[in-house]
Design an enzyme around this catalytic site. Structure first.
Site, PDB file in Angstrom:
ATOM      1  N   HIS A   1      38.683  42.482  44.827  1.00  0.00           N
ATOM      2  CA  HIS A   1      37.782  43.308  45.235  1.00  0.00           C
ATOM      3  C   HIS A   1      36.570  43.536  44.636  1.00  0.00           C
ATOM      4  O   HIS A   1      35.528  43.786  45.325  1.00  0.00           O
ATOM      5  CB  HIS A   1      38.482  45.042  45.133  1.00  0.00           C
ATOM      6  CG  HIS A   1      37.883  46.075  45.599  1.00  0.00           C
ATOM      7  ND1 HIS A   1      38.081  47.059  46.586  1.00  0.00           N
ATOM      8  CD2 HIS A   1      36.659  46.512  45.080  1.00  0.00           C
ATOM      9  CE1 HIS A   1      37.216  47.819  46.914  1.00  0.00           C
ATOM     10  NE2 HIS A   1      36.448  47.766  45.823  1.00  0.00           N
ATOM     11  N   GLU A   2      36.578  43.359  43.447  1.00  0.00           N
ATOM     12  CA  GLU A   2      35.173  43.310  42.559  1.00  0.00           C
ATOM     13  C   GLU A   2      34.419  41.953  42.769  1.00  0.00           C
ATOM     14  O   GLU A   2      33.240  42.287  42.948  1.00  0.00           O
ATOM     15  CB  GLU A   2      35.701  43.681  41.172  1.00  0.00           C
ATOM     16  CG  GLU A   2      36.104  45.180  40.787  1.00  0.00           C
ATOM     17  CD  GLU A   2      35.714  46.326  41.541  1.00  0.00           C
ATOM     18  OE1 GLU A   2      36.599  47.249  41.821  1.00  0.00           O
ATOM     19  OE2 GLU A   2      34.428  46.339  41.596  1.00  0.00           O
TER      20      GLU A   2
HETATM   21  C1  LIG Z   1      42.622  54.645  50.789  1.00  0.00           C
HETATM   22  N1  LIG Z   1      43.702  54.685  50.173  1.00  0.00           N
HETATM   23  C2  LIG Z   1      43.535  54.720  48.806  1.00  0.00           C
HETATM   24  O1  LIG Z   1      42.479  54.233  48.124  1.00  0.00           O
HETATM   25  C3  LIG Z   1      44.792  54.696  47.874  1.00  0.00           C
HETATM   26  C4  LIG Z   1      45.655  55.711  48.060  1.00  0.00           C
HETATM   27  C5  LIG Z   1      46.794  55.839  47.554  1.00  0.00           C
HETATM   28  C6  LIG Z   1      46.950  54.870  46.476  1.00  0.00           C
HETATM   29  C7  LIG Z   1      46.362  53.814  46.366  1.00  0.00           C
HETATM   30  C8  LIG Z   1      46.722  52.618  45.371  1.00  0.00           C
HETATM   31  C9  LIG Z   1      45.141  53.747  46.951  1.00  0.00           C
HETATM   32  N2  LIG Z   1      44.111  52.606  46.766  1.00  0.00           N
HETATM   33  C10 LIG Z   1      43.587  52.434  45.692  1.00  0.00           C
HETATM   34  N3  LIG Z   1      43.586  53.301  44.644  1.00  0.00           N
HETATM   35  C11 LIG Z   1      43.163  53.064  43.409  1.00  0.00           C
HETATM   36  N4  LIG Z   1      43.358  53.731  42.399  1.00  0.00           N
HETATM   37  C12 LIG Z   1      44.536  54.678  42.379  1.00  0.00           C
HETATM   38  C13 LIG Z   1      44.464  55.718  41.629  1.00  0.00           C
HETATM   39  N5  LIG Z   1      43.979  55.257  40.050  1.00  0.00           N
HETATM   40  C14 LIG Z   1      43.809  56.389  39.195  1.00  0.00           C
HETATM   41  C15 LIG Z   1      43.679  57.775  39.548  1.00  0.00           C
HETATM   42  C16 LIG Z   1      43.757  58.724  38.704  1.00  0.00           C
HETATM   43  C17 LIG Z   1      43.999  58.443  37.115  1.00  0.00           C
HETATM   44  C18 LIG Z   1      44.090  57.079  36.707  1.00  0.00           C
HETATM   45  C19 LIG Z   1      44.022  56.079  37.664  1.00  0.00           C
HETATM   46 CL1  LIG Z   1      44.503  54.190  37.468  1.00  0.00          CL
HETATM   47  C20 LIG Z   1      42.474  54.612  40.351  1.00  0.00           C
HETATM   48  C21 LIG Z   1      42.699  53.500  41.105  1.00  0.00           C
HETATM   49  N6  LIG Z   1      42.262  51.749  43.449  1.00  0.00           N
HETATM   50  C22 LIG Z   1      41.791  51.156  44.702  1.00  0.00           C
HETATM   51  N7  LIG Z   1      41.126  50.109  44.328  1.00  0.00           N
HETATM   52  C23 LIG Z   1      40.968  49.082  45.579  1.00  0.00           C
HETATM   53  S1  LIG Z   1      40.751  47.718  44.676  1.00  0.00           S
HETATM   54  C24 LIG Z   1      39.674  48.619  43.353  1.00  0.00           C
HETATM   55  C25 LIG Z   1      40.327  49.980  43.210  1.00  0.00           C
HETATM   56  C26 LIG Z   1      39.412  50.996  42.776  1.00  0.00           C
HETATM   57  O2  LIG Z   1      39.260  51.121  41.462  1.00  0.00           O
HETATM   58  N8  LIG Z   1      38.771  51.847  43.759  1.00  0.00           N
HETATM   59  C27 LIG Z   1      38.095  52.807  43.351  1.00  0.00           C
HETATM   60  N9  LIG Z   1      42.533  51.257  45.807  1.00  0.00           N
HETATM   61 NI    NI Z   2      34.501  48.736  45.702  1.00  0.00          NI
END
Ligand SMILES: CNC(=O)c1cccc(C)c1Nc1nc(N2CCN(c3ccccc3Cl)CC2)nc(N2CSC[C@H]2C(=O)NC)n1
Ligand code: NI
Length: 187
Positions: A157-158
Site C-alpha cells: 500500500h505504501e
Molecule cells: C475500510 N476498512 C478499513 O479501513 C478497516 C476496517 C477494519 C479493520 C481493518 C484492518 C481495516 N483496514 C485497515 N485497517 C488499518 N488499521 C487497523 C487499525 N490500526 C490500529 C488502530 C488503533 C490502534 C492501533 C492500530 Cl495498529 C491501524 C491500521 N490499516 C489499514 N491500512 C491499509 S494498508 C495501510 C494501513 C493503514 O495504515 N491505513 C491508514 N487498513
Molecule cells: Ni495510504
C-alpha cells in the site's frame, strides 16, 4: 511532531506523482522527516496520544502523503499477539523495491483505509500475499526482507503511494467484493 494537518488528502496532485529516488547519504532534513514519519505511526497507535493530537491510527505512511515527493516510507505494524510488545515489522524504507512476490494474492476482509482518504471505500484490494523487498535504511545499509500477510499488504500500500497509486485504484469497480481466484482473504 507530525499531525493530521501535515497529511495531504485525496485530490492533491502530489498523491498522483511518481516520487523521486533519494540520493544517499540523506540530508538532515530527510533524516528528520523519516524519524518523524515513524514517530507519527507510533503516536497514532497510542490511544492517549492519538486522542490528544487527533491522529488517525495508521501502520504505514509514505513521504508523498506529507507533500514530499521522495521514495521513502515508514511502517510500524504491531504484533497481533496481546502480550507481545515487539512490533511485527517496523522500519523506515528508503527507495524500497519489490524484488519478487508470490502468485498467491491476499486482501483484508475489511478493505483498506488510508490517512489521505477521508471516506470509507468499500471493496477488496487484491495484493501479493508474500513479497521480497530490498531497501536502504536511514544509516545507508541495504536491507532485504521477506514479508507476508498484513505487513506485506501495508508495504505494498505504501510503495503504491510512491508510484501515485491509491488503494481504491485496485478495487474492481464493477464488483468491489469480487474475489479473484487464488486469493486468500485475511482476517
Ligand atoms: C475500510 N476498512 C478499513 O479501513 C478497516 C476496517 C477494519 C479493520 C481493518 C484492518 C481495516 N483496514 C485497515 N485497517 C488499518 N488499521 C487497523 C487499525 N490500526 C490500529 C488502530 C488503533 C490502534 C492501533 C492500530 Cl495498529 C491501524 C491500521 N490499516 C489499514 N491500512 C491499509 S494498508 C495501510 C494501513 C493503514 O495504515 N491505513 C491508514 N487498513
Ligand atoms: Ni495510504
Amino acid at each position: 511532531m507530525l499531525t493530521m494537518t501535515d497529511v495531504i488528502r485525496e485530490g492533491h496532485p502530489t498523491l498522483r506523482k511518481v516520487a523521486d529516488p533519494l540520493i544517499l547519504p540523506l540530508t538532515d532534513d530527510e533524516k528528520k522527516l523519516a524519524y518523524d514519519m515513524l514517530e507519527f505511526l507510533k503516536n497514532s497507535q497510542d490511544a492517549e496520544t492519538a486522542e490528544k493530537y487527533d491522529l488517525r491510527p495508521g501502520v504505514g505512511i509514505a513521504a508523498p502523503q506529507l507533500n514530499v515527493s521522495k521514495r521513502m516510507i515508514a511502517v510500524h505494524v504491531p504484533s497481533d499477539l496481546p502480550d507481545e510488545t515487539e512490533p511485527q515489522f517496523s522500519d523506515i524504507l528508503i527507495n524500497p523495491k519489490i524484488i519478487s512476490h508470490s502468485v498467491k494474492q491476499t486482501c483484508l476482509s475489511e478493505g483498506e483505509g488510508c490517512l489521505s482518504v477521508d471516506r470509507e471505500v468499500e471493496g477488496y484490494v487484491p495484493r501479493n500475499k508474500r513479497i521480497r523487498i530490498e531497501y536502504v535504511d536511514t544509516e545507508g545499509n541495504r536491507q532485504s526482507r521477506r514479508l507476508k500477510d498484513f505487513p506485506a499488504i501495508v508495504v505494498q500500500h505504501e510503495i503504491d503511494h510512491l508510484n501515485g497509486i491509491m488503494f481504491f485504484d485496485r478495487i474492481d469497480p464493477d464488483n468491489p467484493m469480487a474475489l479473484p481466484k487464488d486469493l486468500e482473504v485475511l482476517g
